[in-house]
Design an enzyme around this catalytic site. Structure first.
Site, mmCIF file in Angstrom:
data_model
loop_
_atom_site.group_PDB
_atom_site.id
_atom_site.type_symbol
_atom_site.label_atom_id
_atom_site.label_comp_id
_atom_site.label_asym_id
_atom_site.label_seq_id
_atom_site.Cartn_x
_atom_site.Cartn_y
_atom_site.Cartn_z
ATOM 1 C CB CYS A 42 -0.917 0.007 1.224
ATOM 2 S SG CYS A 42 -2.060 1.422 1.242
ATOM 3 C CG ASP A 44 -0.697 4.046 5.280
ATOM 4 O OD1 ASP A 44 0.227 4.531 5.984
ATOM 5 O OD2 ASP A 44 -1.887 4.086 5.622
ATOM 6 N NE ARG A 46 -0.687 5.046 8.710
ATOM 7 C CZ ARG A 46 -1.981 4.944 9.010
ATOM 8 N NH1 ARG A 46 -2.387 5.196 10.235
ATOM 9 N NH2 ARG A 46 -2.855 4.582 8.099
ATOM 10 C CG HIS A 98 -1.696 -1.031 5.890
ATOM 11 N ND1 HIS A 98 -2.244 -0.022 6.664
ATOM 12 C CD2 HIS A 98 -1.817 -0.604 4.609
ATOM 13 C CE1 HIS A 98 -2.649 0.958 5.875
ATOM 14 N NE2 HIS A 98 -2.412 0.629 4.619
ATOM 15 C CB CYS A 101 -5.846 -0.339 4.547
ATOM 16 S SG CYS A 101 -5.522 0.232 2.860
HETATM 17 ZN ZN LIG Z 1 -3.433 1.282 2.969
#
Ligand SMILES: [Zn+2]
Length: 211
Positions: A42, A44, A46, A98, A101
């Site tokens: 992803c 993302d 993090r 994750h 999400c």
């Molecule tokens: Zn995500």
């Protein structure tokens, strides 16, 4: 100093630090790229692939998009897959989702995220539809999202296996193995949720018999 200027300064410090430990570091890295893994994760911020797996530059070939999707019309992802499998000859492809999400959460709502995001999130809604009975039965919204995250990773592994890129290499070279993982933002732990070894039989509807 502006925020983006700090990135450039940090980069200089990092490069200097690397050279202090190993003067040949960049010369060696520039000549050779032989990663064993393709990571599809992803976007993302993090979930940084190298950091959470303790790997160094040169070890993982990375593609990231919102909610780690394998969409069969996505030329970007398919180019990465083709290059990683046929040229870098990776042994493993990892789909890593994750918990928590934003893409998964958004796809469960009925909110209109406007044109392009609606198109992208539709792929996750389709995963929900396939597993509707199981997901509808989960009342707790966080547990529902978590389960959809796991099922999404599994569907994306199936989507990889449906490509002629993967099927052809499975047949000729018995690689790569496909892995579906989910990373926990709350504990930093990656949970393996699904695996397809090279050569695993798939739904014959998607199978090419003349590769
Ligand atoms: Zn995500």
């Amino acid at each position: 100093m502006k925020s983006y200027e700090k990135l450039l300064q940090e980069n200089k410090d990092w490069a200097t630090g690397k050279l202090a430990v190993d003067p040949e570091y960049f010369d060696r890295l520039a000549q050779l790229q032989t990663p064993e893994f393709l990571w599809i994760g992803c976007s993302d911020s993090r979930v940084p692939a190298n950091e959470i797996t303790g790997t160094q530059p040169g070890e993982i070939f990375v593609h990231r998009n919102v909610a780690n999707l394998v969409v069969n019309t996505d030329v970007n992802l398919l180019s990465v897959l083709d290059f990683a499998v046929n040229h870098l000859k990776v042994k493993h492809v990892i789909i890593c989702g994750h918990y928590g999400c934003g893409g998964i959460k958004a796809a469960i709502t009925k909110h209109d995220f406007k044109h392009v995001l609606n198109m992208w999130l539709r792929n996750i809604k389709d995963v929900y539809r396939i597993h509707r009975n199981e997901l509808d039965a989960i009342e707790n919204s966080e547990k529902k999202e978590n389960r959809l995250t796991e099922l999404n990773v599994r569907e994306q592994v199936f989507n990889l296996a449906k490509t002629s890129i993967i099927q052809k290499t499975w047949k000729a070279e018995q690689r790569p193995d496909l892995h579906g993982w989910v990373y926990g933002l709350k504990d930093g732990i990656i949970k393996p949720v699904f695996e397809m070894k090279a050569g695993t039989p798939i739904d014959e509807l998607y199978e090419y018999d003349d590769l």
